[in-house]
Design an enzyme around this catalytic site. Structure first.
Site, PDB file in Angstrom:
ATOM      1  N   ASP A 151       4.502   3.457   5.017  1.00  0.00           N
ATOM      2  CA  ASP A 151       5.547   4.358   5.683  1.00  0.00           C
ATOM      3  C   ASP A 151       6.314   3.674   6.868  1.00  0.00           C
ATOM      4  O   ASP A 151       7.257   3.843   6.993  1.00  0.00           O
ATOM      5  CB  ASP A 151       4.902   5.729   6.339  1.00  0.00           C
ATOM      6  CG  ASP A 151       4.485   6.572   5.217  1.00  0.00           C
ATOM      7  OD1 ASP A 151       4.767   6.504   3.931  1.00  0.00           O
ATOM      8  OD2 ASP A 151       3.848   7.755   5.499  1.00  0.00           O
ATOM      9  N   ASP A 174      15.963  -1.709  -3.531  1.00  0.00           N
ATOM     10  CA  ASP A 174      14.711  -1.124  -3.704  1.00  0.00           C
ATOM     11  C   ASP A 174      13.762  -2.170  -3.241  1.00  0.00           C
ATOM     12  O   ASP A 174      13.980  -3.334  -3.495  1.00  0.00           O
ATOM     13  CB  ASP A 174      14.512  -0.860  -5.287  1.00  0.00           C
ATOM     14  CG  ASP A 174      13.029  -0.603  -5.451  1.00  0.00           C
ATOM     15  OD1 ASP A 174      13.106   0.685  -6.000  1.00  0.00           O
ATOM     16  OD2 ASP A 174      12.091  -1.420  -5.491  1.00  0.00           O
ATOM     17  N   ASN A 231       1.444  -0.844  -0.108  1.00  0.00           N
ATOM     18  CA  ASN A 231       0.461   0.387   0.085  1.00  0.00           C
ATOM     19  C   ASN A 231      -0.939   0.010  -0.345  1.00  0.00           C
ATOM     20  O   ASN A 231      -2.002   0.539   0.518  1.00  0.00           O
ATOM     21  CB  ASN A 231       0.988   1.640  -1.069  1.00  0.00           C
ATOM     22  CG  ASN A 231       2.060   2.261  -0.239  1.00  0.00           C
ATOM     23  OD1 ASN A 231       2.046   2.486   0.871  1.00  0.00           O
ATOM     24  ND2 ASN A 231       2.932   2.970  -1.014  1.00  0.00           N
ATOM     25  N   GLU A 267      11.102   4.325  -2.309  1.00  0.00           N
ATOM     26  CA  GLU A 267      11.380   3.239  -1.569  1.00  0.00           C
ATOM     27  C   GLU A 267      12.732   2.758  -1.954  1.00  0.00           C
ATOM     28  O   GLU A 267      12.883   1.159  -2.042  1.00  0.00           O
ATOM     29  CB  GLU A 267      10.247   2.227  -1.667  1.00  0.00           C
ATOM     30  CG  GLU A 267       9.405   2.312  -2.799  1.00  0.00           C
ATOM     31  CD  GLU A 267       9.840   1.599  -4.180  1.00  0.00           C
ATOM     32  OE1 GLU A 267      10.414   2.403  -4.819  1.00  0.00           O
ATOM     33  OE2 GLU A 267       9.774   0.292  -4.105  1.00  0.00           O
TER      34      GLU A 267
HETATM   35  P1  GH3 Z   1       9.350  -3.162  -7.740  1.00  0.00           P
HETATM   36  O1  GH3 Z   1       9.399  -4.622  -7.224  1.00  0.00           O
HETATM   37  O2  GH3 Z   1       9.448  -3.523  -9.004  1.00  0.00           O
HETATM   38  O3  GH3 Z   1      10.015  -2.126  -7.156  1.00  0.00           O
HETATM   39  O4  GH3 Z   1       7.671  -2.810  -7.338  1.00  0.00           O
HETATM   40  P2  GH3 Z   1       7.130  -1.552  -6.501  1.00  0.00           P
HETATM   41  O5  GH3 Z   1       5.876  -2.072  -6.398  1.00  0.00           O
HETATM   42  O6  GH3 Z   1       7.984  -1.631  -5.219  1.00  0.00           O
HETATM   43  O7  GH3 Z   1       7.533  -0.375  -7.421  1.00  0.00           O
HETATM   44  P3  GH3 Z   1       7.031   0.713  -7.869  1.00  0.00           P
HETATM   45  O8  GH3 Z   1       7.934   1.803  -8.262  1.00  0.00           O
HETATM   46  O9  GH3 Z   1       5.883   0.494  -8.966  1.00  0.00           O
HETATM   47  O10 GH3 Z   1       6.277   1.515  -6.503  1.00  0.00           O
HETATM   48  C1  GH3 Z   1       6.810   2.281  -5.717  1.00  0.00           C
HETATM   49  C2  GH3 Z   1       5.762   2.532  -4.820  1.00  0.00           C
HETATM   50  O11 GH3 Z   1       6.354   3.340  -3.644  1.00  0.00           O
HETATM   51  C3  GH3 Z   1       4.867   3.847  -5.452  1.00  0.00           C
HETATM   52  C4  GH3 Z   1       4.581   4.895  -4.364  1.00  0.00           C
HETATM   53  O12 GH3 Z   1       3.419   5.309  -4.090  1.00  0.00           O
HETATM   54  C5  GH3 Z   1       5.329   4.409  -3.040  1.00  0.00           C
HETATM   55  N1  GH3 Z   1       5.955   5.139  -2.257  1.00  0.00           N
HETATM   56  C6  GH3 Z   1       7.043   6.095  -2.533  1.00  0.00           C
HETATM   57  N2  GH3 Z   1       7.405   7.057  -1.501  1.00  0.00           N
HETATM   58  C7  GH3 Z   1       6.377   6.549  -0.566  1.00  0.00           C
HETATM   59  C8  GH3 Z   1       6.451   7.051   0.831  1.00  0.00           C
HETATM   60  O13 GH3 Z   1       7.172   7.769   1.387  1.00  0.00           O
HETATM   61  N3  GH3 Z   1       5.387   6.181   1.580  1.00  0.00           N
HETATM   62  C9  GH3 Z   1       4.673   5.217   0.978  1.00  0.00           C
HETATM   63  N4  GH3 Z   1       3.746   4.629   1.862  1.00  0.00           N
HETATM   64  N5  GH3 Z   1       4.869   4.831  -0.116  1.00  0.00           N
HETATM   65  C10 GH3 Z   1       5.661   5.338  -1.209  1.00  0.00           C
HETATM   66 MG    MG Z   2      10.031  -1.001  -5.458  1.00  0.00          MG
HETATM   67 MG    MG Z   3      11.325   1.963  -7.137  1.00  0.00          MG
END
Ligand code: GH3
Ligand code: MG
Ligand code: MG
Length: 358
Positions: A253, A236, A244, A279
């Site tokens: 992306d 992850d 983002n 992600e």
């Molecule tokens: P951690 O280190 O604990 O994993 O923190 P994190 O910020 O990576 O974890 P969190 O689960 O809070 O955030 C995941 C983010 O990924 C939230 C969501 O908006 C983003 N995301 C999910 N799918 C996509 C995508 O297809 N494209 C983009 N740009 N962002 C995405």
């Molecule tokens: Mg993450």
């Molecule tokens: Mg995650």
């Protein structure tokens, strides 16, 4: 291309065709041998054809992949066997007083039709037009020419039968060539559409990796025949939300795409690599080599380094946390995935950008 010799029904049809044709030739040979004064040519051709078709039957039985070669060989041999009498008998009848074609010609016109039909069905449309037309011209032309020159024979029951079979009936059969060509192209289009749809159904649109549903399906099949040499790597991206928030969703992306490419470049071709969630990525490692767990942990380290070693513009250096779980003998898919998830959670809790195995 419709004709795939690995399709059982196609191979079965080819085998039946050869078997029935060989038996038919043997039957014709027997009928000839029962005549008061059997012609050597008839006996040689029908017996020879029966033997040759039997050999081809065994060949196809042993070598299914040679399907098209067998069909071509059968066609050429059978064409030879009917073309020789198609020329010899009219010439003989013309030069032998008292001899007629309709009383001496063996039953070759009935053999020509299945021969041409076989080519239409099995051989590539481009080649069949030449093969089928040539077979027709070679066999029909001496007989039809003879009959036109001998109206009394043409008007007999056998003469009319020969003229109709070798004339209009064969032309009707040749009409199936463009039909078959159309079907061939249609099937090719359907096959390529199906491949595209399958790709759409099992791939993730952003990264091109397997999507969750497809990888779950692959994993379910795998757990049905488990191997303790298999392992899961779940990773992850760290603080992805920040990327983002700071650079915008399109950059997020692009980071996902770049990470997928970087990891793919480090994997073996048949490793199952999937986008498991937003992600989060999942890698199924088969036949993980070395001491239990070590080979997979090394592999996860290689991926981790592959992600963080070079910055991804404009996001900068991106890191990811990895959970590794070897398959245990009593695992279900759910317990295996849960261990990988717990390992990933531990890697996050221990400070991120690391590999934890469970
Ligand atoms: P951690 O280190 O604990 O994993 O923190 P994190 O910020 O990576 O974890 P969190 O689960 O809070 O955030 C995941 C983010 O990924 C939230 C969501 O908006 C983003 N995301 C999910 N799918 C996509 C995508 O297809 N494209 C983009 N740009 N962002 C995405
Ligand atoms: Mg993450
Ligand atoms: Mg995650």
């Amino acid at each position: 291309m419709i004709i795939d010799p690995h399709q059982h029904f196609i191979r079965r049809t080819g085998l039946f065709l050869l078997l029935i044709s060989a038996m038919g030739s043997a039957f014709v040979a027997w009928l000839h041998s029962q005549q008061g004064t059997p012609q050597t040519l008839d006996l040689v051709m029908s017996n020879g054809l029966a033997v040759a078709l039997s050999v081809l039957f065994v060949w196809l039985l042993l070598r299914p992949a040679s399907f098209l070669n067998v069909i071509w060989a059968a066609f050429l041999i059978a064409l030879f066997a009917i073309a020789v009498p198609a020329w010899v008998y009219p010439i003989r009848a013309m030069h032998t007083p008292g001899m007629t074609l309709i009383d001496s010609l063996p039953p070759i016109s009935s053999a020509l039709m299945p021969l041409i039909l076989t080519m239409i069905v099995f051989v590539r449309p481009r080649q069949v037009l030449v093969a089928a037309s040539l077979a027709w011209v070679i066999v029909a032309s001496p007989i039809l020419s003879y009959l036109l020159m001998h109206p009394a024979e043409l008007q007999s029951a056998r003469g009319m039968d020969l003229a109709i079979t070798l004339g209009p009936v064969m032309m009707i059969v040749l009409v199936y060539i463009p039909f078959h060509r159309g079907i061939d192209q249609w099937v090719a289009t359907l096959q390529s559409d199906r491949a595209k749809l399958q790709k759409l159904a099992e791939r993730d649109g952003l990264t091109g990796l397997y999507n969750r549903r497809a990888s779950e399906h692959l994993l379910t099949n795998l757990v049905a025949a488990p191997d303790t040499n298999d392992a899961l790597i779940l990773f992850d991206i760290d603080h992805f939300k920040n990327i983002n928030d700071t650079h915008g969703h399109p950059v997020g992306d692009e980071v996902l795409r770049q990470i997928a490419r970087r990891c793919e470049a480090l994997l073996r071709r048949d490793d199952v690599f999937a986008r498991w969630g937003g992600e989060e990525f999942l890698l199924l490692v088969r036949n993980a080599r070395g001491a239990p767990g070590e080979g997979v942990v090394r592999m996860a380290e290689v991926l981790r380094m592959g992600i963080c070693a070079t910055p991804i513009d404009p996001a900068g250096t991106v890191t990811a946390s990895f959970g590794v779980a070897l398959f245990h003998a009593n695992d279900t898919l759910a317990s295996w995935l849960q261990r990988a998830d717990e390992a990933l959670y531990a890697a996050k809790a221990e400070g991120r950008n690391r590999v934890v195995a469970k």
